[in-house]
Scaffold this active site. Structure first.
Site, mmCIF file in Angstrom:
data_model
loop_
_atom_site.group_PDB
_atom_site.id
_atom_site.type_symbol
_atom_site.label_atom_id
_atom_site.label_comp_id
_atom_site.label_asym_id
_atom_site.label_seq_id
_atom_site.Cartn_x
_atom_site.Cartn_y
_atom_site.Cartn_z
ATOM 1 C CG HIS A 110 6.348 -4.469 -4.149
ATOM 2 N ND1 HIS A 110 6.347 -5.614 -3.395
ATOM 3 C CD2 HIS A 110 6.951 -3.537 -3.372
ATOM 4 C CE1 HIS A 110 6.931 -5.381 -2.227
ATOM 5 N NE2 HIS A 110 7.284 -4.133 -2.177
ATOM 6 C CG HIS B 161 5.610 -1.026 -0.134
ATOM 7 N ND1 HIS B 161 5.394 0.326 0.082
ATOM 8 C CD2 HIS B 161 6.933 -1.234 0.141
ATOM 9 C CE1 HIS B 161 6.518 0.897 0.465
ATOM 10 N NE2 HIS B 161 7.465 -0.025 0.519
ATOM 11 C CG HIS C 104 8.291 -1.789 5.628
ATOM 12 N ND1 HIS C 104 8.320 -0.648 4.869
ATOM 13 C CD2 HIS C 104 9.350 -2.548 5.230
ATOM 14 C CE1 HIS C 104 9.355 -0.712 4.027
ATOM 15 N NE2 HIS C 104 9.994 -1.855 4.240
ATOM 16 C CD GLU D 108 13.546 -3.419 5.143
ATOM 17 O OE1 GLU D 108 12.557 -2.959 4.556
ATOM 18 O OE2 GLU D 108 14.566 -3.821 4.559
ATOM 19 C CB CYS E 268 13.210 4.954 2.039
ATOM 20 S SG CYS E 268 14.133 4.722 0.524
ATOM 21 C CB CYS F 226 14.293 1.932 -2.162
ATOM 22 S SG CYS F 226 14.935 1.332 -0.604
ATOM 23 C CB CYS F 227 18.054 4.733 0.268
ATOM 24 S SG CYS F 227 17.175 3.713 1.478
#
Lengths: 679, 679
Positions: free
Chosen positions: B170, B222, B296, B348, B366, B444-445
């Site tokens: 990441h 990602h 994802h 996810e 998200c 994250c959301c």
């Protein structure tokens, strides 16, 4: 030598065989009082004569048992080796290899031996018996001199490690299957070598586990030995076996918890592989406090079977109450319409009450078979039609579905609904296979099917006091003891395809007593009966789901029974949210389903209103099978739009349903037991 | 200083700020041509004036941002520490501690900064701005002298390990969020310090990754940096950023696969934590070959957003086609009715086409927000009503549902159905929480919600050539450039509660051009329009879902729009097997649901036939909210039997539905969007 023999002579021959035993560490060995217990507990001389069960016993004899023998000997191409027999060879010092397989690999051989024992009754086979005898001899050579026999520890971990992880490592579980095989092989062939091996192991276990100082106060993580020890007690009358079974059941779930103590003692992670959840192994609380069926469904069935056994044999009302509470939980809150149990793939376990998902359920074949084991024992504890109803349901609908018609492909998991491809791609559906498999690495279900099919006759009758109960119907001849007489019971019937049963009683001398015929729950109390061609007005009493007739039974007396098998819809309680607004179809004891091959794909679009049902004979897969034809509708879209304000419309078409246990015999595709109602 | 400023003056001030930059490793820095791009790509001066969005922006300013600030500073009781700011302090050499948190922990702070940037526009707050400035200064101190900034490697793994696992770790993802925050903070406050930090990092990344000899030919596991680099390009006009974004998108999924090469080079397990499934990161095949949305869902949305960006900015028809194919896959095959995406908890991720399970879906907040990001960019690529419809759907129904009305509790996963307790016990439902949570370890959301709510005005309008598109409706005032004029656009409306919009155009001088109003898909082509109080007969053209009016617009010109919001049933395509025979209800842009608190439990028993729908105002939770009342029926049992041959019966009762995004504000309980139809 005929397997169809007089029980009395047969048991005498066993007695002689026992007298020859001299190398087992036991103080005494009593034989069963044949008159008292035959027809109740030992293997019964019930021979299947009609095509239904004959077909399945043929398939077991000609396909399942030989195939599994190849598996055990690592002779199957494209299949992971079993290594089970090799493990015993290594333990016997006759092969220099590494252990391979699950920690419970031994039980595959034991279950095969038990299945062979039953099969030899209906299908004498000298070569098979020779193979079995040879492998039994191997077990004797592999057995440790103190009686211990578990190749995982003997070969891999070392004997000094045995009994250090009874929670996970299945020593007692395998011992149970050894004992069951031994009892069955002894009862079937009269040969005692395997029984001697089993007794020697049981005696050793009895010296290791128990309430005395220095004995382990433990119990198995996977139940099985409890019911096996009861069987061993019943055939040997050795009280120590009954007491040891009772000890295991009593210790279960007590605090301090033995699995905790064991972890501490041997420095293992307290959590273990099952996340420290003792519900998984039904050891979260003492058995007598358990009211809800939880955890691994097969384990639960084996435990509950032993609980029912011990409630009866120890005349223990507290265990009877526990068995009844657990029965209520399973049968009235956690049972699929087909006698399937274990709604949760996670833990192969029971889910919450009324949580019965059709498409993600686990419903292991072995769990349904285990439910049959338990139901049989509940019937022995107390004769109630409900127990036999569930027995019948789980045998026809929950167990046979685990095998194809030819006995060549199997289901481990038995969903009530298999949807289209996208659903097969779902991770939470990965345990649900839309196609039968040749074999499984964890090969528990195929031999369990062979066990129950081979011994199905044992489930037909029970005797309680002076009353003789007929629990299951099927074309068959039985020779059993009843009230001091040898009696032949003949059933002529097309069951399960037809509800008419012609029952003939042939006692050696006339016999006085109650003959109790189960009135199947699906018959909704409706039946027709004649005795020797005349209406049995007044003679019969209906009690606890049985039609009881007391008379002096003469040779050739005939009882004709007719239960209406008209196909009809059945509905789930609305607490089962998966099935609200849905209907399933049954005919007689059989649950039906809709397959893609007959009805096209996307079965979710099908709606059925109040419709007449046409019954159609179809012998393509099984002789005399009855399929159903119904008028239904299919929901149709106005467009390809994913969402639309326009309501889809219905289009009529003819649907075909086949018995659920026969699904998956005509290629891969969707299947549904429950379809939507047009409300 | 007011945040409500004239764009031109504002951007000139930014230009000056840029001129002062001298410590960043970049050859040139171009500022955006404000006239050309304002109203299209940069933050827009759209101020929410009605209570709906004002409420949510208040909640973000007064609750979400301060709460998250406490989280970032580890000041929340009963919550696992974030450690995000401490990690930067350690990286800056100002604190001697260990790294703690996810590998992408830095992004929590970046997303907070971006949310702060938007919020400062509507809610000036000197203390908050001071806190932000201080933390930005910390970022500058933490940044490595070569521009690298990722505390996980700086503090924990060591800089020599950076770029050894771009698949999982990441660094590029966090860089993307840093860049987005920098662009937003710069556009909002005119302050360039964060933008300088971001440019310095971007320049460094641009030196490390690329097609030249010695550069890494990799791309992030990602996605995020691609769309961020586009934003950075748009604000700086630095082509290298656009080219680097293009490079990342072009490299994705090429063979030999960079993730394989990276594994080989650094001796890592080829399989990685995601089982070697490159669909997970949309890198299984080159982007231009991707036709089905997989993997994802959040990652997919960020990638597809960049694909749309680059299709437009590079004028690349092959990328446009890829974007359109993927749009079709998502919107016509994999979209929940509420704009939720990602049906599979495992990964996810997207499930198969039409596989849209209501109760086990993941539907990460998200992911819906990401769909809004993408829809906005598709609108920029080509103005089509469908893009705006999905944008509206996912904002109102798919995103806001992730937060309670007070901004204090959140959903990470957004099911369309929550059943009773037994279903909550299911292992395959464990990701579905029936109750909103205070915070998440993977946080994250909530900040993503703060980002989209704070910048919602940016989604209202797009400009393409001479046409000015109105995509979203809501009470607001915008000051934007159009065809060389500064124009004030005023919307007076109770939207989403009402479909009447009074639109006023106030150009500084009269302006000739097309004004295109979206006709919402839910209006089914029905609308009413007047221009300055008169019917606009003949003047308007309907094209691509927009009502286009070409005229010379004068100050004070008024367009009155009326879209019928009458509540109605909506149906899923029968390919969505979960929803065959079910109906959901919508009113205007809002999707409705049924909660236990209004309708009792066991919502699975509810059936709704053709019924009139009563609309009821209810301001208990939100001002002017409209609830629905319908007549439905509840299936009732005749007995407690688990299965019965007696068909359950229906009992009428009155049902209440509330907007889906408002569910879970009145305690824990069942909820259903789709209910069964009485067919």
């Amino acid at each position: 030598m005929s397997r169809w023999r007089n029980n009395r002579t047969y048991l005498l021959s066993i007695e002689n065989a026992f007298l020859k035993m001299n190398n087992i560490n036991r103080s005494s060995l009593f034989l069963i009082n044949t008159k008292q217990r035959i027809g109740e507990w030992t293997m019964q001389n019930v021979k299947m004569t009609g095509s239904f069960w004959q077909h399945y016993q043929d398939v077991v004899a000609n396909s399942v048992i030989p195939y599994q023998w190849k598996a055990l000997n690592d002779e199957l191409p494209d299949t992971e080796p079993s290594h089970a027999i090799k493990n015993f060879r290594i333990a016997a010092g006759e092969l220099d290899e590494e252990y391979y397989g699950m920690v419970f690999q031994d039980s595959d051989l034991y279950k095969w031996l038990e299945a062979v024992a039953y099969s030899l009754q209906s299908h004498p086979n000298p070569q098979l018996e020779k193979d079995a005898d040879e492998v039994i001899s191997l077990l004797g050579r592999a057995q440790n001199k103190d009686g211990y026999l578990h190749t995982y520890y003997q070969v891999k971990e070392g004997l000094e490690q045995r009994w250090t992880n009874v929670r996970d490592n299945h020593e007692l579980y395998c011992a149970g299957h050894l004992i069951e095989a031994a009892v069955a092989y002894y009862e079937s062939t009269g040969k005692s070598e395997l029984l001697q091996i089993a007794c020697k192991f049981a005696d050793y276990i009895d010296s290791v586990f128990g309430p005395e100082e220095g004995q382990i106060k433990g119990f198995p993580g996977h139940e099985e030995i409890e019911l096996a020890l009861v069987r061993l007690y019943l055939v040997t009358k050795e009280n120590r076996y009954l007491n040891l079974a009772t000890f295991f059941v009593n210790e279960r779930g007590r605090q301090p918890h033995y699995f905790d103590l064991e972890c501490k003692q041997f420095g293992r992670d307290q959590q273990g592989w099952w996340h420290g959840n003792y519900e998984y192994s039904q050891s979260h609380i003492p058995v007598r406090e358990q009211k809800e069926a939880v955890g691994h469904a097969v384990r639960a069935m084996y435990l509950y079977s032993a609980v029912a056994d011990l409630a009866e044999l120890n005349n223990d009302p507290t265990l009877k109450e526990a068995a009844e509470n657990l029965w209520h939980s399973v049968v009235h809150e956690k049972l699929f319409i087909n006698g399937g149990i274990g709604a949760s793939a996670w833990g192969e376990a029971f889910a919450g009450a009324f949580d019965l998902p059709n498409d993600t359920t686990y419903n292991e074949t072995c769990a349904s078979i285990g439910l049959a084991f338990w139901a049989k024992r509940m019937l022995q504890l107390e004769p109630k039609g409900e127990y036999a109803d569930i027995l019948e349901n789980t045998v026809y609908n929950g167990s046979l579905c685990g095998m194809d018609i030819k006995g060549e492909r199997f289901f481990y998991v038995n969903p009530l609904e298999v949807n289209g491809e996208s659903s097969c791609r779902r991770r939470d559906h990965k345990h649900v296979l839309p196609e039968r498999q040749k074999w499984f690495n964890c090969a528990c279900c195929p031999p369990n099917l062979a066990r129950i099919i081979g011994s199905i006759g044992d489930y037909f009758y029970t005797q309680k006091g002076e009353t003789f109960y007929v629990n299951l119907y099927g074309d068959s001849i039985a020779k059993l003891y009843w009230n001091g007489q040898e009696v032949e019971f003949v059933q002529h019937t097309m069951y399960p395809w037809d509800g008419a049963i012609a029952f003939t009683i042939n006692p050696s001398n006339s016999v006085q007593g109650n003959l109790a015929f189960r009135i199947p729950g699906w018959a909704e109390g409706e039946f027709n009966i004649t005795i020797n061609g005349e209406n049995a007005a007044g003679e019969e009493v209906v009690s606890n789901g049985y039609l009881i007739i007391n008379r002096n039974w003469e040779k050739g007396d005939q009882v004709s029974l007719l239960f209406p098998t008209k196909a009809k819809g059945i509905y789930a309680n609305t607490k089962v949210e998966e099935n609200t607004g849905k209907v399933a179809f049954t005919r007689g004891p059989l649950v039906y389903c809709f397959e893609e091959v007959d009805n096209g794909n996307n079965l979710s679009t099908i709606f059925i209103g109040d419709t007449s049902i046409k019954e159609v004979k179809n012998s393509n897969l099984l002789n005399d099978a009855v399929y159903l034809q119904l008028t239904g509708s299919r929901l149709q879209d106005h467009s390809d739009d994913l969402y639309s304000f326009k309501k889809p419309y219905l289009e009529e078409f003819t649907l075909t349903a086949i018995p659920y246990f026969m699904w998956g015999n005509r290629g891969k595709g969707e299947m549904k037991v429950w379809v939507k109602q047009q409300i």
